[in-house]
Design an enzyme around this catalytic site. Sequence first.
Site, PDB file in Angstrom:
ATOM      1  N   ASP A  84      -2.360   1.736  -4.953  1.00 37.91           N
ATOM      2  CA  ASP A  84      -3.954   1.874  -3.953  1.00 37.91           C
ATOM      3  C   ASP A  84      -5.137   0.921  -4.727  1.00 37.91           C
ATOM      4  O   ASP A  84      -4.703   0.688  -6.000  1.00 37.91           O
ATOM      5  CB  ASP A  84      -3.712   3.579  -4.173  1.00 37.91           C
ATOM      6  CG  ASP A  84      -2.973   4.644  -3.847  1.00 37.91           C
ATOM      7  OD1 ASP A  84      -2.910   4.348  -3.138  1.00 37.91           O
ATOM      8  OD2 ASP A  84      -2.528   5.371  -3.806  1.00 37.91           O
TER       9      ASP A  84
ATOM     10  N   HIS B 264       0.794  -1.353  -0.131  1.00 34.85           N
ATOM     11  CA  HIS B 264      -0.043  -0.080   0.062  1.00 34.85           C
ATOM     12  C   HIS B 264       0.459   0.949  -0.039  1.00 34.85           C
ATOM     13  O   HIS B 264       0.214   2.149  -0.328  1.00 34.85           O
ATOM     14  CB  HIS B 264      -1.185   0.283   1.202  1.00 34.85           C
ATOM     15  CG  HIS B 264      -2.586   0.725   0.720  1.00 34.85           C
ATOM     16  ND1 HIS B 264      -2.842   1.640  -0.153  1.00 34.85           N
ATOM     17  CD2 HIS B 264      -3.402   0.188   0.996  1.00 34.85           C
ATOM     18  CE1 HIS B 264      -4.020   1.753  -0.512  1.00 34.85           C
ATOM     19  NE2 HIS B 264      -4.639   0.648   0.466  1.00 34.85           N
TER      20      HIS B 264
END
Length: 464
Positions: A439, A435
């Site tokens: 995204d 992350h």
Amino acid sequence: MAGQKKLIEVVMPQLAESLVSATIAKWLKKPGDRVDQYEPICEVITDKVNAEIPSTVEGIMGEITAEEGQTVGVGELICRMEVHAAAGTGIVGETSQTRASDNIVQPTVSDNTVEQGSMRNRYSPAVQSLAAEHGLNLSQIKGTGMNGRITRKDVLRYVQEGNAQQQASLSKQAEQFVPTNSVEDRKQVQQQTTSEQSSLSMDPAISVRHSGIHLSETPKIPKIEVDGYTSGRAEQYIDITPVRNAIARNMRQSVSEIPHAWTMIEVDVTNLVTLRNKLKDEFKRKEGINLTYLAFLLKAVVNAIKDYPIMNSVWAVDKIIVKRDINISLAVGTEDSVMTPVIQRADTKNIAGLAHEIEDLARRTREGTLKLDDMQGGTFTVNNTGSFGSILSYPIINYPQAAILTFESIVKKPVVINDMIAVRSMANLCLSLDHRILDGVISGRFLQRVKENLESYSLDTKLY
């Protein structure tokens, strides 16, 4: 003086840039044994794969200073060998030296053939293995590496140019000095081995599982020691192998350093199932290997990465490094370990080529014959968890890559199409992502593109 002998010291070579030590698994030679040039003297276990340490000189095995099971750092002494003084060596001896930064096994030659500072005669284990495999004399190969050092590319180019055939003919001429009966015995053994291998491959009674990259033989089960009973319950102990220790360390590093997130998408692979069923028998007859769903998946993934290159990247603290080559790591599991051999430049291969790569890497993983080069350079990992019947999984990212994708089991399900119910072959794709780099939007689009690629397969799809 011609027959004078001397002891040389053999050190642990640097088998890969990231490796600083290796564990002696088994000595293949014992003190007093004769050792030929390029002949393996021991097997070692590294964090990535098992390997053999070949000898760069011909001589007699002397004192062994590193015991089996001992972990030895790069550049540390593992044994001594007795060689003719004319042979020399660069491994640390009476008249030769080894720089700690090189840490590779190397022979030296007379002063009139090697200039001071030259690295031409410093051979890496990979170069030695290739030379032994093709029966080459490394002194006849031109090196293009630093200071004239011979690289793997130099050896492969030499083989492709056909010079290996010339040396093979010289080897045959040398056989006239070998007693006839020993040559015949060797041919007999080779013919018998070839015959046995052929009969094994053709025997329909031998059960081979064909889904995904399953093993074709029962893997070894970890050794368990039972230490008595306490309150009616047995305690079991399993020794932690270097490979298992490396897996634990890498998994811990991945989970602790990478903020994992994951997402899943459902794919209709009915057309793919029909296509594979149509082509698999002909492909088996033509290529001699199984055409698995994984080859089609890899092609779909590679094409999706081309559209979304950020998936092919790593986190570098102050920047994100996007890799140019798409090198797919395959998670291949056995009962006691998981290896991730790499398909180099998978974006340049067609479906048939990917099928061959999968078969080759799975077979060599199963046989324990992977080389360190097979484990290097992966940029994106694919795991065929569906071959074990899994329908949903949350994979851990193969550090330091940005993502890992699992292909789950294909299951027939009732699906609503145009307000009508139809039975379709469905499969889940599960993506774990870093992350820091990725995204939900980019990851969702990537998965959607993989889905589109898989669902676009038709009876007109070409394998070549």
